[in-house]
Design a protein around this motif. Structure first.
Motif, PDB file in Angstrom:
ATOM      1  N   SER A 138       0.835  -1.202   0.000  1.00 18.10           N
ATOM      2  CA  SER A 138       0.000   0.000   0.000  1.00 18.10           C
ATOM      3  C   SER A 138       0.866   1.247   0.000  1.00 18.10           C
ATOM      4  CB  SER A 138      -0.909  -0.049   1.218  1.00 18.10           C
ATOM      5  OG  SER A 138      -1.379   1.223   1.525  1.00 18.10           O
ATOM      6  N   ARG A 139       1.896   1.203   0.865  1.00 11.48           N
ATOM      7  CA  ARG A 139       2.741   2.386   0.974  1.00 11.48           C
ATOM      8  C   ARG A 139       3.535   2.605  -0.310  1.00 11.48           C
ATOM      9  NH1 ARG A 139       5.324   1.180   5.835  1.00 11.48           N
ATOM     10  NH2 ARG A 139       7.394   1.131   4.960  1.00 11.48           N
ATOM     11  N   LEU A 140       4.083   1.494  -0.770  1.00 12.46           N
ATOM     12  CA  LEU A 140       4.960   1.572  -1.927  1.00 12.46           C
ATOM     13  C   LEU A 140       4.215   2.074  -3.160  1.00 12.46           C
ATOM     14  CD1 LEU A 140       7.637   0.866  -3.375  1.00 12.46           C
ATOM     15  CD2 LEU A 140       6.733  -1.428  -3.709  1.00 12.46           C
ATOM     16  N   PHE A 141       3.123   1.351  -3.506  1.00 12.96           N
ATOM     17  CA  PHE A 141       2.450   1.728  -4.749  1.00 12.96           C
ATOM     18  C   PHE A 141       1.676   3.018  -4.603  1.00 12.96           C
ATOM     19  CE2 PHE A 141       3.169  -2.823  -5.470  1.00 12.96           C
ATOM     20  CZ  PHE A 141       3.885  -2.732  -6.660  1.00 12.96           C
ATOM     21  N   GLY A 142       1.238   3.273  -3.356  1.00  8.19           N
ATOM     22  CA  GLY A 142       0.613   4.561  -3.115  1.00  8.19           C
ATOM     23  C   GLY A 142       1.567   5.694  -3.467  1.00  8.19           C
ATOM     24  N   ALA A 143       2.809   5.565  -3.005  1.00  7.46           N
ATOM     25  CA  ALA A 143       3.807   6.598  -3.276  1.00  7.46           C
ATOM     26  C   ALA A 143       4.115   6.681  -4.757  1.00  7.46           C
ATOM     27  CB  ALA A 143       5.066   6.295  -2.475  1.00  7.46           C
ATOM     28  N   LEU A 144       4.223   5.490  -5.374  1.00  5.76           N
ATOM     29  CA  LEU A 144       4.551   5.469  -6.794  1.00  5.76           C
ATOM     30  C   LEU A 144       3.448   6.100  -7.633  1.00  5.76           C
ATOM     31  CD1 LEU A 144       6.161   1.922  -7.132  1.00  5.76           C
ATOM     32  CD2 LEU A 144       7.297   4.129  -7.203  1.00  5.76           C
ATOM     33  N   LEU A 145       2.182   5.776  -7.246  1.00  7.59           N
ATOM     34  CA  LEU A 145       1.060   6.348  -7.981  1.00  7.59           C
ATOM     35  C   LEU A 145       1.059   7.862  -7.844  1.00  7.59           C
ATOM     36  CD1 LEU A 145      -1.921   3.930  -7.240  1.00  7.59           C
ATOM     37  CD2 LEU A 145      -1.166   4.642  -9.496  1.00  7.59           C
ATOM     38  N   ALA A 146       1.311   8.294  -6.638  1.00  6.99           N
ATOM     39  CA  ALA A 146       1.290   9.724  -6.394  1.00  6.99           C
ATOM     40  C   ALA A 146       2.411  10.419  -7.155  1.00  6.99           C
ATOM     41  CB  ALA A 146       1.409   9.988  -4.900  1.00  6.99           C
ATOM     42  N   ARG A 147       3.525   9.722  -7.237  1.00  3.96           N
ATOM     43  CA  ARG A 147       4.657  10.328  -7.937  1.00  3.96           C
ATOM     44  C   ARG A 147       4.504  10.269  -9.441  1.00  3.96           C
ATOM     45  NH1 ARG A 147      10.032   7.692  -5.609  1.00  3.96           N
ATOM     46  NH2 ARG A 147       9.623   7.919  -3.388  1.00  3.96           N
ATOM     47  N   GLY A 148       3.587   9.417  -9.893  1.00  4.58           N
ATOM     48  CA  GLY A 148       3.446   9.255 -11.336  1.00  4.58           C
ATOM     49  C   GLY A 148       4.531   8.387 -11.915  1.00  4.58           C
ATOM     50  N   GLU A 149       5.019   7.446 -11.182  1.00  3.64           N
ATOM     51  CA  GLU A 149       6.109   6.597 -11.676  1.00  3.64           C
ATOM     52  C   GLU A 149       5.592   5.343 -12.325  1.00  3.64           C
ATOM     53  OE1 GLU A 149       9.416   5.916  -9.239  1.00  3.64           O
ATOM     54  OE2 GLU A 149       9.708   8.039  -8.774  1.00  3.64           O
ATOM     55  N   LEU A 150       4.278   5.304 -12.576  1.00  5.11           N
ATOM     56  CA  LEU A 150       3.726   4.155 -13.279  1.00  5.11           C
ATOM     57  C   LEU A 150       3.380   4.572 -14.693  1.00  5.11           C
ATOM     58  CD1 LEU A 150       1.359   2.553 -10.615  1.00  5.11           C
ATOM     59  CD2 LEU A 150       3.708   1.972 -11.193  1.00  5.11           C
ATOM     60  N   THR A 194      13.743   4.900 -18.457  1.00  3.53           N
ATOM     61  CA  THR A 194      12.637   5.375 -17.616  1.00  3.53           C
ATOM     62  C   THR A 194      11.335   4.724 -18.035  1.00  3.53           C
ATOM     63  OG1 THR A 194      13.793   7.468 -17.828  1.00  3.53           O
ATOM     64  CG2 THR A 194      11.684   7.474 -16.638  1.00  3.53           C
ATOM     65  N   ARG A 195      11.104   4.725 -19.338  1.00  2.00           N
ATOM     66  CA  ARG A 195       9.868   4.119 -19.832  1.00  2.00           C
ATOM     67  C   ARG A 195       9.828   2.635 -19.475  1.00  2.00           C
ATOM     68  NH1 ARG A 195       5.838   4.278 -23.909  1.00  2.00           N
ATOM     69  NH2 ARG A 195       5.767   2.304 -25.017  1.00  2.00           N
ATOM     70  N   LYS A 196      11.001   2.017 -19.691  1.00  2.38           N
ATOM     71  CA  LYS A 196      11.086   0.592 -19.361  1.00  2.38           C
ATOM     72  C   LYS A 196      10.770   0.375 -17.889  1.00  2.38           C
ATOM     73  CE  LYS A 196      14.294  -1.565 -22.570  1.00  2.38           C
ATOM     74  NZ  LYS A 196      15.669  -2.054 -22.755  1.00  2.38           N
ATOM     75  N   TYR A 197      11.311   1.224 -17.062  1.00  7.41           N
ATOM     76  CA  TYR A 197      11.076   1.101 -15.616  1.00  7.41           C
ATOM     77  C   TYR A 197       9.597   1.273 -15.285  1.00  7.41           C
ATOM     78  CZ  TYR A 197      10.872   2.538 -10.754  1.00  7.41           C
ATOM     79  OH  TYR A 197      10.535   2.654  -9.437  1.00  7.41           O
ATOM     80  N   LYS A 198       8.997   2.282 -15.937  1.00  7.66           N
ATOM     81  CA  LYS A 198       7.589   2.564 -15.629  1.00  7.66           C
ATOM     82  C   LYS A 198       6.692   1.406 -16.044  1.00  7.66           C
ATOM     83  CE  LYS A 198       7.300   7.584 -15.531  1.00  7.66           C
ATOM     84  NZ  LYS A 198       6.828   8.762 -16.233  1.00  7.66           N
ATOM     85  N   VAL A 199       6.955   0.916 -17.250  1.00  8.98           N
ATOM     86  CA  VAL A 199       6.150  -0.210 -17.717  1.00  8.98           C
ATOM     87  C   VAL A 199       6.329  -1.400 -16.796  1.00  8.98           C
ATOM     88  CG1 VAL A 199       5.880  -1.891 -19.566  1.00  8.98           C
ATOM     89  CG2 VAL A 199       6.104   0.516 -20.109  1.00  8.98           C
ATOM     90  N   TRP A 200       7.568  -1.637 -16.427  1.00 10.66           N
ATOM     91  CA  TRP A 200       7.862  -2.787 -15.567  1.00 10.66           C
ATOM     92  C   TRP A 200       7.145  -2.638 -14.215  1.00 10.66           C
ATOM     93  CZ3 TRP A 200      10.373  -3.411 -10.876  1.00 10.66           C
ATOM     94  CH2 TRP A 200      10.702  -4.718 -10.543  1.00 10.66           C
ATOM     95  N   MET A 201       7.252  -1.401 -13.701  1.00  9.11           N
ATOM     96  CA  MET A 201       6.637  -1.153 -12.401  1.00  9.11           C
ATOM     97  C   MET A 201       5.126  -1.314 -12.458  1.00  9.11           C
ATOM     98  SD  MET A 201       7.806  -0.946  -9.599  1.00  9.11           S
ATOM     99  CE  MET A 201       8.774  -0.138  -8.388  1.00  9.11           C
ATOM    100  N   ARG A 202       4.564  -0.881 -13.596  1.00  6.72           N
ATOM    101  CA  ARG A 202       3.116  -0.998 -13.690  1.00  6.72           C
ATOM    102  C   ARG A 202       2.688  -2.462 -13.751  1.00  6.72           C
ATOM    103  NH1 ARG A 202      -1.094   1.660 -17.735  1.00  6.72           N
ATOM    104  NH2 ARG A 202      -2.906   0.625 -16.838  1.00  6.72           N
ATOM    105  N   HIS A 203       3.508  -3.259 -14.374  1.00  6.84           N
ATOM    106  CA  HIS A 203       3.212  -4.692 -14.358  1.00  6.84           C
ATOM    107  C   HIS A 203       3.249  -5.237 -12.947  1.00  6.84           C
ATOM    108  CE1 HIS A 203       2.562  -5.977 -18.456  1.00  6.84           C
ATOM    109  NE2 HIS A 203       3.454  -5.059 -18.853  1.00  6.84           N
ATOM    110  N   ARG A 204       4.222  -4.752 -12.180  1.00  2.00           N
ATOM    111  CA  ARG A 204       4.296  -5.198 -10.781  1.00  2.00           C
ATOM    112  C   ARG A 204       3.025  -4.770 -10.024  1.00  2.00           C
ATOM    113  NH1 ARG A 204       7.753  -6.901 -13.197  1.00  2.00           N
ATOM    114  NH2 ARG A 204       6.095  -8.424 -13.391  1.00  2.00           N
ATOM    115  N   TYR A 205       2.621  -3.559 -10.360  1.00  2.00           N
ATOM    116  CA  TYR A 205       1.394  -3.031  -9.730  1.00  2.00           C
ATOM    117  C   TYR A 205       0.205  -3.925 -10.039  1.00  2.00           C
ATOM    118  CZ  TYR A 205      -2.549   0.189  -9.062  1.00  2.00           C
ATOM    119  OH  TYR A 205      -3.735   0.763  -8.704  1.00  2.00           O
TER     120      TYR A 205
END
Lengths: 515, 866
Positions: free
Chosen positions: A54-66, A85-96
């Motif tokens: 919750s904390r992690l993805f909450g922060a990521l969502l707020a930061r716009g890192e997805l 960066t794009r690769k990271y974002k896509v990857w992170m969104r998959h994790r999400y």
């Protein structure tokens, strides 16, 4: 991930991992570790992991890192030559995504705390995702809602395996918000359609869950401004469907019609009928669409018919429904069990309403009075105290029926002309009969019943007796009343007791022994 | 304002009134003729309305007039006195009783004074001095002296003139002789003509006379003494003859005084001896039986009246006749309750008769009868002191007479108890004889626990006897509590495994007795128990929608209610709730097992017993029997009947009573159902279970038949039993049951069919024609003329008070003003008196001076002349 002993150990370890991931993109692989803990056996650890996610993805969502937009598949992006960066974002969104899926699975966890936590985390994601949409608006002021994610939640709630009524009651808080309610209705219709599609047998548990969710949706009565939104918006646009009550009503109607068109179990059917007049019918855009369901229910017979009566009454009364042979069916509903069912009060309230018209033909009213009197021969005292004034009221309203209690110079008959097995009240010959049943009930063992039945000995008084206070009368209330009846003197038995079974010509002594 | 006189004064002025009138006239300086003239119209008015007591009271003129008349003397007595004593520091107080109160007549006053004086004399000098008794007197003589009888002779000698000197003597000695002399001379003047005596002669004569008188008196006394002694001797002889005793040798009889004690003692003995009064004769057996029958008849008539419920509304309206002398203390004198003289074992019976007779409380009577008939038939209880404490003997003697009779006429002793008389006797000796009534349920339980049935019964019996309400004040409450505890104990016994039904069976008799003694508290505890049971059921019904059959205790309670109270009443404070309770049992409790069937049938039996006399209709019972019959019927078609609530047409228990084993059917014998089995789980073999099933069915059929017989006369009987009939026909058609059952069913069925049905159309009773509306005038009470009417009661009251206050205030002001006027008048009269006095004195002085002057002048003139 290294493990530390103790309950606080997991928390600290997870906390450290979250910090690391948030601090630098290089540590991103630690997300796997966190997600792995979600599958843990230990309840405490799972809870910690959920909180960490919750904390992690909450922060990521707020930061716009997805990644925002149509999500490409992971392999394609990794293999492609886009920026890191794009690769990271896509990857992170998959994790999400995988995180959300695991959370949805956790909704079926054995521990309620975990379930509750997963639900609240998912709803938090819904809120954050609504504020920071993961898809691109198609035009200016486009209304965006994380429908996919929310559907996931609703599907999780409408389980076919276990009763989720507790979780659903938690979910009810969110239904206070207009947008959540709107999307819940949509998602629920979808889910019900999907689950029942092509399956002959749907488990009762699913119906139960679905009914619980559906019945907890309650629309506002009036057209106010629907502005209590869960997802915070800077400004509301008039073009959005979600702000119009009419759209809500449409969704509501779709949802219920979709639900009720199926062959529901009788228990669910009863439950629906109980809330029908109060919670469903007033909110429908076109209430007359309910007629199918109601007539079907009315034809089932028994208690269900009694309950369907209420909905039918509203349709007839407010929406000009023409119902053929209504009174005949009502007459058919009267059988000995009406006095013993739970919905007795409601039934007689409605029956009173239906029979209150002074334009009813005398034969019909006489048939009803006679039928009720006949049934009263099997009724318990609390029902008798209600039905006897009811019958007398009928006779008061329709002076033509008074021959039932007063027929001077009538010939003595050797049998009751009334035919109880005749289904058509017109053919029942009730008007030729008399209310001998009430005469029999004057010998009832309870003094109040006896008094109520003795009313017919005199000419009836003009004002009707209000039966409203008698409808809900229970035997226990009568019992208490009898106990409280003044401190009168207590007469005593004068035949001395000889022992428990000592009396002669005592039935107990004849049929029972003490040994 | 004080108007002290009776109205007689103002109508017919009495002498007292006229005297006052005189005073008034003098003060007001009007002639009395004028005043009597003023009185005249008053008299006329009084005569005009002779019936009224105060004809003119409230008339202001009259009040004013009366005020003038009667306040004046009062003022002279009070205000004037105060005024006169205003400068005095010493006050003279008259402490004589009632000296200044005018409302006591002088005779009364004197009497009171005398009484007070006597009282003061008899007052003890010190309250701690116990020896100093007050002296009793008879005609002023001390009774103690009379008792001694020592100076009978002397008593009538010259008591009146022994101490007192003759009037003449005193007059001569102390009167200085003047008066006497004068008197004598005047007397002698008539007798001896004109011959005066000298003083010396007179005195001598007097002395001689007195001496002679003395001598005469002495002689007379001696004569009397002699005569009395002679009389005594004669009496002694006669007495000896009367008493048939040889007269005592009379050696010194002449001299010795007779002993007054013998006679006196005898007279007293005769006076105080108790005389035999006629008592009621013993009643014969026939008479007793007749009386008992009459009582039963009366009670039965009362029961019938209650059953019909006719007096429900009436008894509040017309109360019983109440005598004008009634003190409303509930005391009714309808029997002479004076003590009768009776003998027991040759000795006088001085102990109290049963108090129950006098107060006509039949419950007590009944209770004693019950005690006699119910508890035991052993005569040892009564005769012979068996070492019980005196508490016990008191109770025994109380109903001694009755018990003795009953014991003889009691033919039926309880055989069961007679059998184990030995065990009882043993228990009797072991247990303590006096037992305090328990204060809590635990106490009772500890008293009873671990004892055999006989011992327990004995304990309960002794507790009752030891705290009989006639022995001490608090015993009533104790026994009332005992009822509740016993009830609780019975409940506990019934829920035990196995249930102690044997003890309950015996304890019921005690409950009945206690209930007869304290109906109110008994009904309260019974209600409490029922309410408990109902609440329990209500709770389960509310949570689960149905309830299980309760334990045996509730069933036993219901049965006990039927034994303690008349079940046929139209409305009864305990029985009506009990009926509802049973109705709930039959409608709310689903039949899930054979045990439930048993309990349900028991409830049905109790229910039918309740209405056996009143023959009231119970729909629930018919439903229940239908259900039982249904679950005993194999292969049903379900036509012509519908089951209601506790039973379901389909389901697990729909064939609960069906027996398919042919062998079991063949071996079955009809037996009574065991309550034991209904209470606790008890392993039953399959055969036993089957037999119980068949027995249940038999009971059910018997009950159906009973219902048919009871309800045969109801107007729509056939509609009531139609479902039963259909099911029974179906049942018989099956034909697999034993013969006996089939016969039972057949008889019920034929009974049903033979009931004739006659449907006479209903006709309302003719109601009285409604009287025409009459416009009666609205009546308003006129309290005071000229006042606003129609206001509310409180307002009127307030106005009245305000008015009264105003009037009183004015009256007070007027009083004060009159007082002042009176004082001023007094002062004025004082001043005028003083002035007149001074004038008189001055005049006198002037007069004397003038005479002096005159004399002096005359002297001077004389001188001058000379």
């Amino acid at each position: 991930m290294e493990r530390e002993p103790g309950p606080g150990g997991a928390r600290r370890a997870l906390g450290r991992l979250v910090e690391a991931v948030l601090a630098s993109r290089g540590e991103a692989n630690a997300v796997f570790d966190i997600l792995a803990v979600l599958q843990s056996e230990d309840q405490e650890e799972v809870q910690e992991a959920v909180r960490a996610c919750s904390r992690l993805f909450g922060a990521l969502l707020a930061r716009g890192e997805l990644f925002v937009g149509q999500l490409p598949s992971e392999e394609m992006v990794m293999a492609g030559s886009q920026g890191a960066t794009r690769k990271y974002k896509v990857w992170m969104r998959h994790r999400y995504h995988s995180c959300c899926n695991s959370l949805r699975e956790l909704l079926a966890h054995s521990s309620f705390q975990v379930k509750e936590l997963a639900l609240s985390t998912l709803m938090k994601f819904v809120q954050l995702e609504g504020e920071h949409p993961l898809e691109k608006p198609k035009w200016e002021g486009n209304y965006l809602f994380p429908r996919q994610l929310f559907k996931l939640v609703v599907e999780g709630l409408l389980s076919s395996e276990e009763d989720r009524s507790l979780l659903l009651s938690q979910f009810r808080e969110y239904l206070e918000h207009d947008d959540i309610r709107y999307h819940t209705m949509q998602a629920a219709s979808d889910t019900v359609a999907r689950v029942t599609d092509g399956r002959p047998e749907v488990p009762l548990i699913f119906w139960n869950n679905a009914f619980t969710l559906l019945s907890s949706v309650s629309l506002p009565r009036q057209e106010g401004d629907l502005s209590s939104f869960y997802v915070k918006h800077v400004e509301l646009s008039d073009k959005w469907k979600v702000v119009h009550l009419k759209e809500h009503q449409k969704a509501f109607q779709l949802m219920w019609l979709g639900f009720l068109k199926h062959q529901l179990p009788l228990r669910i059917c009863k439950k629906v009928l109980v809330i029908m007049h109060d919670a469903i019918l007033p909110h429908l855009a076109q209430p007359s669409l309910m007629i199918d369901f109601l007539t079907r229910a009315y034809d089932i017979g028994g208690a269900i018919s009694l309950l369907a009566l209420n909905g039918l009454f509203i349709l007839i009364h407010k929406h000009n429904l023409e119902y053929p042979d209504f009174y005949r069916k009502l007459y058919g509903l009267l059988d000995p069990s009406v006095f013993h069912v739970k919905y007795r009060a409601r039934f007689f309230h409605l029956a009173d309403l239906f029979l209150s018209s002074s334009h009813l033909p005398a034969y019909l009213v006489a048939a009803f009075a006679k039928r009720l009197a006949r049934l009263a021969l099997t009724a318990p005292p609390e029902a008798l105290l209600m039905v006897l004034p009811f019958i007398c009221n009928l006779l008061r309203r329709h002076p033509a029926c008074r021959v039932l209690m007063h027929r001077p110079r009538g010939p003595a008959l050797d049998a009751d002309p009334y035919d109880p097995s005749e289904e058509d009240p017109a053919q029942s010959r009730a008007l030729e009969s008399s209310l001998w049943e009430l005469q029999a009930l004057q010998r009832h063992y309870h003094p109040e019943v006896s008094k109520a039945a003795s009313v017919i000995n005199q000419a009836l008084s003009v004002p009707e007796v209000s039966i409203a206070p008698l409808l809900e009368l229970t035997a226990f209330e009568i019992f208490e009343q009898d106990l409280k009846k003044g401190p009168e003197s207590v007469p005593l038995e004068f035949i001395p007791a000889q022992g428990l079974l000592g009396q002669q010509d005592d039935l107990c002594a004849q049929h029972f022994t003490l040994s | 304002m004080v108007v002290p006189a009776s109205e007689g004064c103002c109508l017919e002025p009495s002498r007292q009134c006229l005297a006052q009138l005189d005073v008034v006239c003098r003060v007001y300086r009007v002639s009395s003729t004028v005043f009597t003239f003023l009185l005249l119209p008053l008299r006329a008015l009084g005569r005009r309305s002779p019936g009224k007591r105060l004809p003119l009271l409230g008339d202001p003129a009259h009040v004013c007039f009366l005020g003038l008349l009667f306040q004046l003397p009062q003022r002279t007595q009070t205000l004037l006195k105060e005024y006169k004593e205003r400068d005095k520091s010493n006050v003279f107080k008259d402490k004589r009783f009632g000296e200044y109160s005018s409302d006591i007549s002088p005779e009364e006053k004197m009497l009171k004074r005398f009484a007070l004086e006597q009282q003061r004399q008899h007052e003890k000098k010190s309250i701690y001095n116990l020896n100093e008794d007050e002296e009793l007197t008879h005609y002023g003589q001390s009774l103690a002296d009379i008792e001694k009888h020592n100076d009978i002779v002397d008593s009538d000698s010259d008591a009146e003139d022994r101490g007192a000197l003759s009037a003449e003597l005193t007059a001569a000695h102390f009167g200085g002789g003047d008066g006497l002399l004068y008197k004598k001379t005047s007397q002698q003047q008539g007798e001896e003509g004109e011959k005066p005596k000298s003083r010396k002669e007179l005195i001598e004569e007097l002395i001689a006379k007195s001496k002679q008188e003395k001598r005469e008196r002495q002689a007379q006394r001696e004569d009397a003494l002699e005569l009395t002694e002679k009389l005594d001797q004669d009496w002694k002889e006669i007495q000896a003859l009367l008493a048939r005793k040889t007269p005592k040798p009379e050696g010194r009889g002449g001299k010795e005084k007779p002993q007054p004690d013998a006679y006196d003692v005898m007279v007293r003995e005769l006076g105080f001896e108790m005389k035999a009064q006629p008592s009621n004769r013993m009643k014969t057996k026939e008479e007793l039986a007749e009386e008992a029958q009459a009582r039963l008849r009366r009670l039965e008539a009362e029961r019938l009246r209650r059953m019909l419920g006719k007096d429900e509304d009436e008894h509040t309206k017309n109360p019983k006749h109440v005598s004008a002398d009634d003190l409303s203390d509930g005391f009714i004198l309808d029997k002479d309750d004076r003590r009768m003289l009776s003998y027991k074992d040759g000795k006088m019976n001085i102990e109290e008769e049963p108090g129950g007779e006098a107060s006509a409380s039949e419950s007590a009577e009944e209770e004693e009868e019950e005690e006699g008939s119910g508890e035991e038939g052993d005569p040892e209880e009564n005769d012979g002191p068996d070492g019980h404490s005196d508490l016990e003997s008191d109770v025994g003697s109380e109903d001694g007479g009755e018990r003795a009779e009953e014991d003889t006429c009691l033919v039926t002793g309880d055989t069961a108890i007679a059998d184990d008389g030995g065990a009882r006797e043993a228990a009797r000796t072991e247990l303590p004889y006096t037992l305090a009534a328990p204060e809590s349920y635990e106490e009772l339980k500890s008293l009873l626990s671990g004892k055999s049935v006989e011992e327990q019964l004995l304990v309960v019996e002794r507790i009752q006897k030891c705290s009989h309400p006639s022995l001490a004040v608090g015993n009533k409450a104790k026994l009332e509590k005992l009822f509740g505890f016993l009830l609780e104990y019975i409940g506990d016994l019934a829920t035990e495994d196995p249930p102690g039904l044997g003890i309950i069976d015996k304890l019921v008799v005690h409950l009945y007795n206690l209930c007869q003694m304290f109906p109110d508290s008994a009904s309260d505890s019974m209600k409490f128990v029922l309410r408990d049971a109902m609440h329990e059921m209500e709770a389960t019904v509310e949570s689960t929608g149905r309830a299980a059959f309760p334990g045996l205790d509730v069933l036993i309670y219901l049965k006990i209610v039927g034994m303690l109270f008349p079940t046929s009443d139209f409305r009864h404070p305990v029985v009506t709730p009990a009926l509802l309770c049973m109705s709930q049992l039959l409608t709310k409790c689903p039949v899930l097992s054979l045990r439930d069937v048993l309990k349900g049938l028991f409830v049905c039996c109790v229910f039918l017993d309740y209405v056996s006399l009143s023959q009231r209709f119970i729909p629930e019972l018919i439903n229940f029997l239908l259900g039982i019959l249904y679950i005993a019927t194999p292969k049903k078609q379900s036509q012509g009947y519908t089951l209601v609530h506790p039973f379901r047409a389909l389901g697990r228990n729909s064939e609960l009573l069906v027996v398919s084993d042919k062998e079991d059917m063949a071996t079955w014998q009809r037996r009574r159902l065991s309550l034991h089995w209904a209470a606790g789980p008890k392993a039953q073999t399959k055969t036993e279970a089957n037999h119980t099933r068949l027995s249940c069915l038999a009971v059910c059929l018997a009950l159906v038949e009973r219902c048919v017989r009871v309800y045969g006369a109801l107007p729509s009987f056939h509609d009531i039993v139609r479902p039963l009939r259909a099911l029974l026909t179906e049942h018989l058609a099956d034909g697999s049951h034993p013969r006996e059952l089939q016969e039972l069913g057949q008889s019920a069925l034929t009974e049903m069919e033979t009931q004739a049905q006659l449907c006479r159309p209903l006709v309302c009773e003719k109601s009285k024609p409604v009287p025409l509306k009459l416009f009666t005038p609205r009546l308003v009470r006129v309290l005071e003329f000229g006042r606003k009417q129609g206001s509310s009661k409180e307002e009127q009251e307030r106005k009245r008070l305000i008015h009264k206050h105003k009037r009183e205030f004015r009256g007070a002001v007027r009083e004060i003003r009159r007082d002042n006027q009176f004082l001023a008048r007094m002062q004025l009269s004082e001043i005028t008196e003083r002035d007149a006095e001074r004038k008189r004195k001055v005049k006198q002085l002037f007069n004397s001076l003038a005479t002096q002057e005159g004399e002096w002048k005359a002297l001077k003139r004389k001188k001058f002349k000379k």
